[in-house]
Design an enzyme around this catalytic site. Structure first.
Site, PDB file in Angstrom:
ATOM      1  N   GLY A  91      31.860  42.378  44.581  1.00 54.86           N
ATOM      2  CA  GLY A  91      33.002  41.570  44.920  1.00 54.86           C
ATOM      3  C   GLY A  91      33.001  41.139  46.380  1.00 54.86           C
ATOM      4  N   GLN A  92      33.978  40.311  46.741  1.00 61.81           N
ATOM      5  CA  GLN A  92      34.045  39.791  48.104  1.00 61.81           C
ATOM      6  C   GLN A  92      34.208  40.904  49.138  1.00 61.81           C
ATOM      7  OE1 GLN A  92      36.176  35.849  48.770  1.00 61.81           O
ATOM      8  NE2 GLN A  92      37.315  36.676  47.056  1.00 61.81           N
ATOM      9  N   VAL A  93      35.184  41.774  48.920  1.00 64.06           N
ATOM     10  CA  VAL A  93      35.445  42.849  49.883  1.00 64.06           C
ATOM     11  C   VAL A  93      34.384  43.932  49.772  1.00 64.06           C
ATOM     12  CG1 VAL A  93      37.111  44.573  50.656  1.00 64.06           C
ATOM     13  CG2 VAL A  93      37.914  42.359  49.842  1.00 64.06           C
ATOM     14  N   ASP A 120      31.416  52.440  35.397  1.00 65.30           N
ATOM     15  CA  ASP A 120      32.228  51.418  34.748  1.00 65.30           C
ATOM     16  C   ASP A 120      33.703  51.761  34.935  1.00 65.30           C
ATOM     17  OD1 ASP A 120      33.519  49.636  33.070  1.00 65.30           O
ATOM     18  OD2 ASP A 120      31.968  49.721  31.527  1.00 65.30           O
ATOM     19  N   ALA A 157      38.429  45.926  41.335  1.00 65.45           N
ATOM     20  CA  ALA A 157      39.709  45.603  40.697  1.00 65.45           C
ATOM     21  C   ALA A 157      39.538  44.520  39.643  1.00 65.45           C
ATOM     22  CB  ALA A 157      40.726  45.134  41.746  1.00 65.45           C
ATOM     23  N   THR A 189      40.984  41.133  38.847  1.00 64.28           N
ATOM     24  CA  THR A 189      41.697  40.174  39.696  1.00 64.28           C
ATOM     25  C   THR A 189      41.977  38.831  39.023  1.00 64.28           C
ATOM     26  OG1 THR A 189      39.587  39.430  40.653  1.00 64.28           O
ATOM     27  CG2 THR A 189      40.775  41.186  41.821  1.00 64.28           C
ATOM     28  N   THR A 217      47.751  44.650  46.741  1.00 63.48           N
ATOM     29  CA  THR A 217      47.991  43.212  46.838  1.00 63.48           C
ATOM     30  C   THR A 217      49.436  42.862  47.151  1.00 63.48           C
ATOM     31  OG1 THR A 217      47.954  41.169  45.516  1.00 63.48           O
ATOM     32  CG2 THR A 217      48.317  43.204  44.332  1.00 63.48           C
ATOM     33  N   TYR A 241      49.265  41.348  36.412  1.00 61.44           N
ATOM     34  CA  TYR A 241      48.346  41.734  37.485  1.00 61.44           C
ATOM     35  C   TYR A 241      49.075  42.547  38.554  1.00 61.44           C
ATOM     36  CZ  TYR A 241      45.653  41.292  41.790  1.00 61.44           C
ATOM     37  OH  TYR A 241      45.006  41.558  42.973  1.00 61.44           O
ATOM     38  N   LYS A 246      48.559  46.582  39.532  1.00 65.27           N
ATOM     39  CA  LYS A 246      48.194  47.028  40.876  1.00 65.27           C
ATOM     40  C   LYS A 246      49.230  48.008  41.420  1.00 65.27           C
ATOM     41  CE  LYS A 246      45.168  45.921  43.094  1.00 65.27           C
ATOM     42  NZ  LYS A 246      43.841  46.562  43.243  1.00 65.27           N
TER      43      LYS A 246
END
Length: 308
Positions: free
Chosen positions: A19-21, A44, A68, A70, A109, A133, A137
């Protein structure tokens, strides 16, 4: 599993490395110690037993979880999957982290809030999500708090970077293909650069290690831990973000024709999941405790575009 050269006692278990982060964290955390970054086939997050077995096998000193579910709109029709990754996996991470004395860092988030009001949200403001979502979270936050693990939760917003799937890259692509783009102009918040978030996290881990001096993290995080807001400084709308990105990129590509960015209201752009209209976040607690100020979104945008 990807591993880095060990520089300090104990391993760091990192989820969501694709992922991005997670991808940015893999780079920044290697300065601190041995990072174990399992692939999905190795750990997993939809399977509690897989999460548990990986933690028991690695026995990390830190578990850092940017992994996560997302897909905000898709979550409305896949609540079980959203909760499995965003809540149940976090519950297992917390329980197993507590059992082995690991410190846990988890990412949440702005979507845990309903978006009412105009003031930036503080950590102790009432969380009232308006989507599956956001609810999943928030459930993850609460299960981690109840697990007994020493933990830090970073709530962030509007994450983007030079890689992966995000609003910025989508807008730049569409702006090259179309004559006009209509972007929501009544949802307020601040874009957060994934690299700034990763650097901040690594700094926090380093500070905690310096204070713990190799000793028990649970005691330290019992005092230091909890929820921190960590989002880009300043504020804008999705339209403001898109317009500024296109304006800056147009200067770089003067021979390219970019779309005109027009305003649209949330009501004119219906989505399956409701979005908070106010995603402003007060990050003063992060500054006071760790002396870290998140980058202004305009500054980070320039850096990301330069990298592109």
């Amino acid at each position: 599993m990807a591993r880095s050269t060990p520089l300090m006692g104990g391993r760091i278990l990192l989820t969501g490395v694709t992922g991005q982060v997670g991808g940015e964290l893999l780079k920044s955390l290697t300065m601190l110690g041995e990072v174990v970054a399992p692939t999905r086939s190795e750990m997993d997050l939809t399977i509690a037993a897989s999460v548990r077995e990986t933690i028991l096998s690695v026995r990390p000193r830190w578990i850092i979880n940017p992994g996560a579910y997302t897909a905000v709109d898709k979550a409305e029709s896949e609540p079980e999957l959203a909760y499995a990754i965003n809540a149940e996996a976090v519950r297992v991470i917390g329980m197993e982290g507590h059992a082995i004395g690991a410190g846990v860092i988890h990412f949440s988030t702005d979507y845990v809030f309903d978006g009412s009001g105009n003031a930036p949200y503080r950590e102790n403001d009432i969380a009232r999500p308006v989507s599956i979502y956001g609810s999943s979270k928030l459930a993850g936050e609460r299960t981690l708090m109840e697990s007994g693990a020493g933990h830090i939760i970073f709530r962030t917003s509007w994450v983007y970077g030079a890689r992966g799937k995000n609003f910025l890259l989508t807008i730049l692509k569409l702006a090259r293909e179309r004559e006009t783009l209509r972007v929501v102009a009544d949802q307020y918040g601040a874009p957060t650069w994934s690299r700034d978030l990763a650097r901040m996290t690594s700094e926090v881990v380093g500070q905690c290690e310096a204070e713990a001096r190799g000793c028990d993290l649970a005691t330290l995080l019992g005092d230091t831990g909890g929820v921190y807001h960590a989002a880009g400084a300043g504020e804008t709308t999705w339209h403001g973000f898109a317009a500024e990105a296109v304006r800056l990129q147009q200067k770089r590509e003067q021979n390219t024709r970019f779309a005109e960015i027009e305003t649209i209201t949330t009501a004119e752009y219906p989505t399956l999941a409701k979005r908070p209209t106010n995603s402003r976040m007060n990050c003063q607690r992060l500054m006071e405790r760790f002396e870290w100020k998140m980058m202004n979104w305009r500054d980070s945008l320039r850096e990301v575009l330069a990298e592109l």
